[in-house]
Design an enzyme around this catalytic site. Structure first.
Site, mmCIF file in Angstrom:
data_model
loop_
_atom_site.group_PDB
_atom_site.id
_atom_site.type_symbol
_atom_site.label_atom_id
_atom_site.label_comp_id
_atom_site.label_asym_id
_atom_site.label_seq_id
_atom_site.Cartn_x
_atom_site.Cartn_y
_atom_site.Cartn_z
ATOM 1 N N THR A 62 -17.144 -0.571 -6.535
ATOM 2 C CA THR A 62 -18.537 -0.352 -6.968
ATOM 3 C C THR A 62 -19.416 -0.397 -5.729
ATOM 4 O O THR A 62 -19.943 -1.453 -5.377
ATOM 5 C CB THR A 62 -18.984 -1.414 -7.988
ATOM 6 O OG1 THR A 62 -18.735 -2.719 -7.428
ATOM 7 C CG2 THR A 62 -18.218 -1.275 -9.291
ATOM 8 N N PHE A 101 -13.629 -5.477 0.709
ATOM 9 C CA PHE A 101 -14.723 -4.816 -0.014
ATOM 10 C C PHE A 101 -16.065 -5.022 0.721
ATOM 11 O O PHE A 101 -17.071 -5.362 0.109
ATOM 12 C CB PHE A 101 -14.841 -5.322 -1.451
ATOM 13 C CG PHE A 101 -13.680 -4.988 -2.335
ATOM 14 C CD1 PHE A 101 -12.771 -3.997 -1.990
ATOM 15 C CD2 PHE A 101 -13.479 -5.672 -3.518
ATOM 16 C CE1 PHE A 101 -11.694 -3.687 -2.811
ATOM 17 C CE2 PHE A 101 -12.403 -5.375 -4.356
ATOM 18 C CZ PHE A 101 -11.518 -4.378 -3.992
ATOM 19 N N PRO A 102 -16.099 -4.822 2.059
ATOM 20 C CA PRO A 102 -17.354 -5.035 2.799
ATOM 21 C C PRO A 102 -18.461 -4.065 2.384
ATOM 22 O O PRO A 102 -19.636 -4.328 2.627
ATOM 23 C CB PRO A 102 -16.943 -4.808 4.264
ATOM 24 C CG PRO A 102 -15.767 -3.883 4.172
ATOM 25 C CD PRO A 102 -15.024 -4.322 2.933
ATOM 26 N N GLY A 108 -18.567 -2.967 -0.886
ATOM 27 C CA GLY A 108 -18.651 -3.037 -2.339
ATOM 28 C C GLY A 108 -17.385 -2.660 -3.071
ATOM 29 O O GLY A 108 -17.302 -2.815 -4.284
ATOM 30 N N GLY A 109 -16.381 -2.132 -2.358
ATOM 31 C CA GLY A 109 -15.115 -1.806 -2.997
ATOM 32 C C GLY A 109 -15.245 -0.699 -4.028
ATOM 33 O O GLY A 109 -15.758 0.395 -3.748
ATOM 34 N N LEU A 148 -22.044 -0.524 -2.768
ATOM 35 C CA LEU A 148 -23.349 -1.182 -2.722
ATOM 36 C C LEU A 148 -24.474 -0.177 -2.948
ATOM 37 O O LEU A 148 -24.488 0.906 -2.374
ATOM 38 C CB LEU A 148 -23.545 -1.844 -1.357
ATOM 39 C CG LEU A 148 -22.598 -2.991 -1.001
ATOM 40 C CD1 LEU A 148 -22.797 -3.396 0.452
ATOM 41 C CD2 LEU A 148 -22.827 -4.175 -1.922
ATOM 42 N N TYR A 185 0.869 -1.181 0.000
ATOM 43 C CA TYR A 185 0.000 0.000 0.000
ATOM 44 C C TYR A 185 0.900 1.224 0.000
ATOM 45 O O TYR A 185 1.598 1.502 0.967
ATOM 46 C CB TYR A 185 -0.902 0.032 1.234
ATOM 47 C CG TYR A 185 -1.928 -1.071 1.316
ATOM 48 C CD1 TYR A 185 -2.298 -1.802 0.192
ATOM 49 C CD2 TYR A 185 -2.537 -1.382 2.528
ATOM 50 C CE1 TYR A 185 -3.251 -2.806 0.277
ATOM 51 C CE2 TYR A 185 -3.499 -2.378 2.617
ATOM 52 C CZ TYR A 185 -3.837 -3.098 1.496
ATOM 53 O OH TYR A 185 -4.785 -4.097 1.588
#
Length: 287
Positions: free
Chosen positions: A215, A209-210, A212-213, A217, A59
């Site tokens: 995209t 991606f809890p 949706g990352g 949710l 990162y």
């Protein structure tokens, strides 16, 4: 914290943790856009009871670990989970770094940049298909290399990321596995049976991606439930994950103190049986 705790290896951590990826600059590249704000987020997270922080030396690269070191070292009371298996190209791309030599080098980089003698947890980030979809290839050589470093005292615990059940089963013949990090959220639930199997094994499941990352949710039903209980849709999505199984640990990331507080508040949200039923019925994204 109101979300409760779960044992990660031999340490109980609060189920609402923090993912540090977004502290890097745009595109997870370079230093923070706002250094003071990034430092404030880390201090606020720890002050709020977060004791599970997820990071990686790719990162930035290197800049997020350097920030953690400068703000949080010596990490008293914290469990810092890092991952190896990837690298960044000069064009800011995300590339696999899966050879034994690359894995060993990445462990040394994490030790150096976090300024520790031993890493709490190291996840082997598998590349799978297209970088995210797990496959069934053997991981024995790679996981054995990390297990050897664990035996040498450089790593306390090991985990897997982007892994299948078969790969976890293979890893367990080599060394203990304390956590699995895979993509999972309200709209991507391909790991449902896997989560339950891991819970039986006492292995933590940490969804990436809890929310949706790339995209985020979006669902009218999610928005409706949130409106009814006076929360944001993202808070409800996090609360649903906490309700999913006691072995689920969350590491939502943000570079904003305000957003951090919103995320942490999701840990105290109560969802009724009716709300859970409606959320469970949200249509899944295919593929």
């Amino acid at each position: 914290m109101s979300a409760g705790s779960y044992v990660l290896g031999d340490v109980a951590v609060n189920r609402m943790g923090y993912g540090a990826m977004q502290l890097a600059g745009p595109g997870v590249w370079g230093p923070p856009k706002d250094r003071a704000a990034a430092e404030a987020v880390l201090r606020e997270a720890v002050a709020s009871g977060v004791n599970h922080i997820d990071t990686s030396d790719f990162y930035g690269p290197h800049t997020v670990n350097a920030l953690l070191r400068e703000v949080l070292h010596p990490y008293d009371g914290l469990t810092v989970v890092t991952k190896v298996g990837g690298r960044r190209g000069e064009d800011k791309s995300w590339l696999p770094a899966q050879s034994v030599a690359e894995l060993k080098s990445a462990v040394e980089d994490n030790l150096s940049n976090l300024k520790v003698d031993v890493l709490d947890v190291v996840n082997l980030r598998l590349w799978g298909n297209n970088g995210y979809a797990a496959n069934e290839e053997s991981i024995a050589e790679r996981f054995s290399a990390l297990a050897k470093l664990r035996a040498e005292g450089k790593i306390k615990q090991l985990g897997l990321s982007n892994a299948s059940r078969a790969q976890v089963e293979e890893a367990l013949t080599i060394a203990p596995v304390v956590c699995v990090q895979n993509e999972y959220n309200l709209a991507h639930r391909g790991d449902d049976a896997f989560i339950d199997w891991l819970a039986e094994k006492g292995i933590a499941y940490v969804p990436f991606f809890p929310l949706g990352g790339f995209t985020p949710l979006q669902s009218s039903e999610l928005s409706a439930v949130a409106s009814e209980i006076g929360a944001t849709p993202m808070q409800v999505a996090l609360a649903w994950l906490l309700h999913r199984s006691p072995n689920v640990l969350l590491i939502p990331g943000t570079s904003s103190v305000g957003h951090l507080r919103e995320n942490l508040a999701a840990g105290s949200l109560e969802l009724s049986e009716d709300a859970l039923t409606r959320l469970d019925a949200i249509e899944q994204v295919k593929g």
